[in-house]
Design a protein around this motif. Sequence first.
Motif, PDB file in Angstrom:
ATOM      1  N   LEU A   5      44.995  23.453   3.343  1.00 49.56           N
ATOM      2  CA  LEU A   5      46.001  22.400   3.328  1.00 49.56           C
ATOM      3  C   LEU A   5      47.183  22.892   4.133  1.00 49.56           C
ATOM      4  CD1 LEU A   5      47.141  19.731   2.320  1.00 49.56           C
ATOM      5  CD2 LEU A   5      47.946  20.898   0.277  1.00 49.56           C
ATOM      6  N   LEU A   6      47.420  22.232   5.232  1.00 45.90           N
ATOM      7  CA  LEU A   6      48.473  22.650   6.151  1.00 45.90           C
ATOM      8  C   LEU A   6      49.540  21.567   6.201  1.00 45.90           C
ATOM      9  CD1 LEU A   6      46.108  23.875   8.984  1.00 45.90           C
ATOM     10  CD2 LEU A   6      47.150  25.236   7.191  1.00 45.90           C
ATOM     11  N   ILE A   7      50.778  21.891   5.899  1.00 48.43           N
ATOM     12  CA  ILE A   7      51.872  20.932   5.890  1.00 48.43           C
ATOM     13  C   ILE A   7      52.709  21.142   7.141  1.00 48.43           C
ATOM     14  CG2 ILE A   7      53.832  20.033   4.608  1.00 48.43           C
ATOM     15  CD1 ILE A   7      51.139  19.716   3.221  1.00 48.43           C
ATOM     16  N   THR A   8      52.883  20.081   7.906  1.00 50.61           N
ATOM     17  CA  THR A   8      53.595  20.204   9.169  1.00 50.61           C
ATOM     18  C   THR A   8      55.088  20.287   8.938  1.00 50.61           C
ATOM     19  OG1 THR A   8      53.706  17.830   9.381  1.00 50.61           O
ATOM     20  CG2 THR A   8      51.846  18.897  10.403  1.00 50.61           C
ATOM     21  N   ALA A 105      40.432  20.233   6.406  1.00 47.40           N
ATOM     22  CA  ALA A 105      41.847  20.521   6.640  1.00 47.40           C
ATOM     23  C   ALA A 105      42.641  19.237   6.493  1.00 47.40           C
ATOM     24  CB  ALA A 105      42.060  21.117   8.033  1.00 47.40           C
ATOM     25  N   ALA A 106      43.891  19.366   6.056  1.00 55.24           N
ATOM     26  CA  ALA A 106      44.764  18.204   5.875  1.00 55.24           C
ATOM     27  C   ALA A 106      46.167  18.536   6.349  1.00 55.24           C
ATOM     28  CB  ALA A 106      44.789  17.788   4.402  1.00 55.24           C
ATOM     29  N   TRP A 107      46.785  17.562   7.031  1.00 57.30           N
ATOM     30  CA  TRP A 107      48.154  17.704   7.514  1.00 57.30           C
ATOM     31  C   TRP A 107      48.946  16.464   7.097  1.00 57.30           C
ATOM     32  CZ3 TRP A 107      49.819  21.632  11.158  1.00 57.30           C
ATOM     33  CH2 TRP A 107      48.802  22.506  11.561  1.00 57.30           C
ATOM     34  N   SER A 108      50.238  16.672   6.830  1.00 59.75           N
ATOM     35  CA  SER A 108      51.100  15.551   6.446  1.00 59.75           C
ATOM     36  C   SER A 108      52.433  15.649   7.179  1.00 59.75           C
ATOM     37  CB  SER A 108      51.362  15.544   4.944  1.00 59.75           C
ATOM     38  OG  SER A 108      50.161  15.384   4.219  1.00 59.75           O
ATOM     39  N   ALA A 109      53.003  14.503   7.492  1.00 63.30           N
ATOM     40  CA  ALA A 109      54.323  14.429   8.137  1.00 63.30           C
ATOM     41  C   ALA A 109      54.933  13.080   7.790  1.00 63.30           C
ATOM     42  CB  ALA A 109      54.211  14.604   9.647  1.00 63.30           C
ATOM     43  N   SER A 110      56.175  12.890   8.140  1.00 60.41           N
ATOM     44  CA  SER A 110      56.874  11.640   7.821  1.00 60.41           C
ATOM     45  C   SER A 110      56.903  10.689   9.011  1.00 60.41           C
ATOM     46  CB  SER A 110      58.305  11.943   7.365  1.00 60.41           C
ATOM     47  OG  SER A 110      59.004  12.650   8.386  1.00 60.41           O
ATOM     48  N   TYR A 111      56.041  10.917   9.982  1.00 65.12           N
ATOM     49  CA  TYR A 111      56.026  10.081  11.180  1.00 65.12           C
ATOM     50  C   TYR A 111      54.602  10.013  11.712  1.00 65.12           C
ATOM     51  CZ  TYR A 111      56.768  14.946  12.423  1.00 65.12           C
ATOM     52  OH  TYR A 111      56.693  16.312  12.458  1.00 65.12           O
ATOM     53  N   ASN A 112      54.339   9.089  12.613  1.00 64.39           N
ATOM     54  CA  ASN A 112      53.017   8.966  13.206  1.00 64.39           C
ATOM     55  C   ASN A 112      52.803  10.075  14.236  1.00 64.39           C
ATOM     56  OD1 ASN A 112      52.339   6.675  11.725  1.00 64.39           O
ATOM     57  ND2 ASN A 112      53.366   5.325  13.192  1.00 64.39           N
ATOM     58  N   SER A 125      44.067  24.199  13.088  1.00 66.86           N
ATOM     59  CA  SER A 125      43.170  24.257  11.931  1.00 66.86           C
ATOM     60  C   SER A 125      42.017  25.207  12.210  1.00 66.86           C
ATOM     61  CB  SER A 125      42.638  22.857  11.593  1.00 66.86           C
ATOM     62  OG  SER A 125      43.668  21.990  11.193  1.00 66.86           O
ATOM     63  N   GLU A 126      41.387  25.061  13.374  1.00 67.07           N
ATOM     64  CA  GLU A 126      40.282  25.955  13.752  1.00 67.07           C
ATOM     65  C   GLU A 126      40.769  27.393  13.834  1.00 67.07           C
ATOM     66  OE1 GLU A 126      36.408  27.167  15.220  1.00 67.07           O
ATOM     67  OE2 GLU A 126      37.144  25.443  14.086  1.00 67.07           O
ATOM     68  N   GLU A 127      41.939  27.589  14.399  1.00 67.60           N
ATOM     69  CA  GLU A 127      42.488  28.933  14.538  1.00 67.60           C
ATOM     70  C   GLU A 127      42.747  29.560  13.173  1.00 67.60           C
ATOM     71  OE1 GLU A 127      46.763  29.824  15.927  1.00 67.60           O
ATOM     72  OE2 GLU A 127      45.563  30.021  17.756  1.00 67.60           O
ATOM     73  N   ALA A 128      43.325  28.772  12.249  1.00 63.88           N
ATOM     74  CA  ALA A 128      43.618  29.298  10.908  1.00 63.88           C
ATOM     75  C   ALA A 128      42.333  29.669  10.173  1.00 63.88           C
ATOM     76  CB  ALA A 128      44.406  28.263  10.110  1.00 63.88           C
ATOM     77  N   MET A 129      41.295  28.852  10.316  1.00 57.80           N
ATOM     78  CA  MET A 129      40.022  29.150   9.670  1.00 57.80           C
ATOM     79  C   MET A 129      39.419  30.448  10.216  1.00 57.80           C
ATOM     80  SD  MET A 129      38.337  25.337   9.542  1.00 57.80           S
ATOM     81  CE  MET A 129      39.131  23.989   8.654  1.00 57.80           C
TER      82      MET A 129
END
Length: 303
Positions: A5-8, A105-112, A125-129
Amino acid sequence: MKRILLITASIWLLIAGTPLAQGEGPIDETRFVLRNELVRMINRDRARFGLGAVELDATTSVLADAYCRQQIRNGTTGHFTTNGEAPYMRYSFAGGNDAVSENAAAWSASYNFSDRALYEMMRRSEEAMMDEKAPHDGHRRTILDPHANYVGIGLAWERGEFRLTQEFIRRYVEWARPLPRNATPEERVLATGHAMPGYEIDAISVHHEPLPQSISAITANLIDTYSLPDKRRDYLPRIRGERGDFQVANDGAFSFAVPFRDGPGVYTVVVWVHKTGTRVPISASNVSIRVVPDPVTSAFSSR
């Protein structure tokens, strides 16, 4: 196979990039380009360790896209959504006949997100894995599965939410009669097929677990691992007159009647194969069957 879970929060995500694809269907075209780029990254990482390339599986990718969209709808991350089904169940109930291992993997932000941001989230995500260290390296080991030969890529993004899954497939069995996905405990369910050229049937395992139950999004997000249930029965083949539990013909064709000895629940059938000339077992299926009593028969027997 733990979730990531990756939060931007970084400024790089705000960078506007040139769209990766143009055309009448920009979302679909962007997905097409991203998907192929992620397969390229995966095969680059596998090649570094002397592993063969995996081929993109379009059908599995469509299933994975649907799961990613469902995650965004339900506010979930990782491997489970609110119906309580594990990845191997989801894949199987949707028609999959092979063995599957999932990264998410999941990412979230307050904008598109711009197309460039989507690419960067996927790349990171691939790099972190791949940067994981043993023993907490489930994603990395899934990417480097030496027996994976296909991969499905799931992608979805909406309202500042991005979901990605990698569905690594081990496809070594051709099914002449695929298993049903629903049955009753009294049914005789027969599976027939054969190992693909260069491989031989090794054994068949049948795992059993309770029927999945609905869970909350909060509960789903707390589950960071999954595996087949420990409860299992193993069956050996009869080859050239040897004693065993199911028949394997001289041409490698097998026939197996799945026993539902533990009553209602989910039975997951794992066909094991090995490459001719070796004895390394490869799990080549995880076909889940939902077994529930026949309501008519149950009502009759209860009178």
